[in-house]
Design a protein around this motif. Structure first.
Motif, PDB file in Angstrom:
ATOM      1  N   TYR A 159      34.642  31.259 -14.722  1.00 55.34           N
ATOM      2  CA  TYR A 159      35.485  31.471 -13.549  1.00 55.34           C
ATOM      3  C   TYR A 159      36.282  32.753 -13.780  1.00 55.34           C
ATOM      4  CZ  TYR A 159      34.265  26.873 -11.904  1.00 55.34           C
ATOM      5  OH  TYR A 159      33.561  25.793 -11.448  1.00 55.34           O
ATOM      6  N   TYR A 193      28.168  25.761 -17.067  1.00 54.75           N
ATOM      7  CA  TYR A 193      29.030  26.432 -18.053  1.00 54.75           C
ATOM      8  C   TYR A 193      29.538  25.435 -19.072  1.00 54.75           C
ATOM      9  CZ  TYR A 193      32.592  24.693 -14.800  1.00 54.75           C
ATOM     10  OH  TYR A 193      33.353  23.906 -13.976  1.00 54.75           O
ATOM     11  N   ARG A 214      28.797  21.569 -18.168  1.00 59.78           N
ATOM     12  CA  ARG A 214      28.795  21.093 -16.791  1.00 59.78           C
ATOM     13  C   ARG A 214      27.566  21.673 -16.106  1.00 59.78           C
ATOM     14  NH1 ARG A 214      32.579  20.210 -12.531  1.00 59.78           N
ATOM     15  NH2 ARG A 214      31.296  18.327 -12.631  1.00 59.78           N
ATOM     16  N   HIS A 217      27.542  24.237 -10.131  1.00 61.11           N
ATOM     17  CA  HIS A 217      28.091  23.624  -8.910  1.00 61.11           C
ATOM     18  C   HIS A 217      28.975  24.611  -8.173  1.00 61.11           C
ATOM     19  CE1 HIS A 217      30.884  22.912 -12.250  1.00 61.11           C
ATOM     20  NE2 HIS A 217      31.797  23.235 -11.353  1.00 61.11           N
ATOM     21  N   HIS A 219      32.457  24.608  -5.680  1.00 66.18           N
ATOM     22  CA  HIS A 219      33.603  23.770  -5.309  1.00 66.18           C
ATOM     23  C   HIS A 219      34.052  24.040  -3.872  1.00 66.18           C
ATOM     24  CE1 HIS A 219      34.942  22.473  -9.412  1.00 66.18           C
ATOM     25  NE2 HIS A 219      34.353  23.589  -9.792  1.00 66.18           N
TER      26      HIS A 219
HETATM   27 FE   LIG Z   1      33.755  23.943 -11.812  1.00 67.15          FE
END
Ligand SMILES: [Fe+2]
Length: 311
Positions: A159, A193, A214, A217, A219
């Motif tokens: 991110y 990630y 994870r 995806h 969000h």
């Molecule tokens: Fe996430």
């Protein structure tokens, strides 16, 4: 109350809790104390284990800062966030729901972006993704004028808040639904990630021989007065970790319809590119924004977050 035996301790704490004027506080904390004391009895918790538990809690705080929230990460790693989400949505966990985990990376004040525009704000490698999302109420009526925040990791698995090489708010945006309850935008296909393992969450995963990944995806957070704020994620079906998300977030309903396209589309869209379409149902209720788990960007170098492999 003078304590005569181990059982008296629980009685004494519960009787003090009876003083609390707030009935919900009394209910929640009394149950917490009962379960906590019974937990220690059941496993015969040793003094060393108790000290280790206190150390874990202190470490959750020490590993939290404006760009990272270790407590949220631990709640997810325990499956507690997923449980709370399912107990509070979809008819208290009985039916399918678009609700999902908030996760540790939502930031308030994402830039308002017009429908159809891109959320790629600094050079970001990876296949192009076009997203169409529709929002309607339980009766199927489109919801106009809802504010929809979207955010995702880069194809390199970071991110922007974790990654000083991405511009501020890269791969984040706020959209407003049109009369058809529709938003659309251009991005890049997200990647899975690793979650950070330099704190207590890492110790916890290593103790179980678990990986720290994870699945990829995207969000969503949708806010409109008169509706319960919808927090959601759409997962990429061909991700290697779709079956065993370290945060236990993947529900069958939220495996997204990511479609690969190999044909030419535009000079700046090299194949393969992807499209994603999803219709979200928003329940009537009170619109309330969660407290942002983070507020800013990480400083310094891009972190190297190791991957743990499952045993
Ligand atoms: Fe996430």
């Amino acid at each position: 109350m003078i304590i005569g035996s181990e059982k008296d301790v629980t009685k004494a704490v519960l009787s003090e809790l009876e003083r609390a004027p707030d009935p919900r506080f009394r209910e929640v904390m009394s149950a917490f104390v009962r379960h906590l004391h019974d937990f220690a009895r059941e496993v015969k918790l040793t003094e060393e284990e108790f000290q280790a538990a206190v150390g874990y809690i202190v470490a959750l705080g020490r590993h939290t800062n404006e760009a990272h929230n270790e407590a949220v990460l631990m709640a997810g790693t325990l499956g507690f966030s997923a449980l709370i989400c399912l107990l509070n949505n979809g008819d208290r966990g009985q039916t399918e729901t678009d609700a999902n985990l908030l996760g540790p990376f939502w930031r308030a004040d994402a830039p308002l972006t017009r429908n159809g525009a891109s959320i790629v704000r600094s050079p970001t490698p990876g296949p192009v993704l076009f997203v169409d999302a529709f929002f309607h109420d339980a009766a199927g009526a489109p919801i106009e004028g809802a504010e929809v925040d979207v955010w995702q990791s880069s194809p390199e698995g970071f991110y922007e808040n974790q990654d000083p090489t991405q511009s501020d708010m890269n791969l984040r945006g706020k959209f407003i639904t049109d009369a058809n309850g529709h938003i659309s935008f251009r991005s890049v296909k997200p990647a899975g990630y690793p979650i950070p393992i330099d704190g207590p969450v890492g110790d916890f995963l290593r103790a179980q021989r678990r990986h720290n990944m994870r699945p990829a995806h995207l969000h969503f957070l949708t806010y409109k007065t008169g509706f319960k704020t919808l927090i959601s994620q759409l997962y990429v079906p061909d991700d290697r970790y779709i079956e065993n998300d370290v945060q236990f977030g993947v529900t069958r309903h939220l495996i997204g319809n990511y479609v690969r396209h190999d044909e030419e589309r535009a000079p700046d869209v090299k194949p393969p590119w992807y499209s994603l379409e999803h219709s979200f149902v928003i329940e009537k209720g009170v619109a309330r924004l969660p407290k942002p788990p983070i507020s800013g960007k990480a400083r310094g170098e891009r972190p190297a977050i190791p991957h743990l492999e499952p045993a």
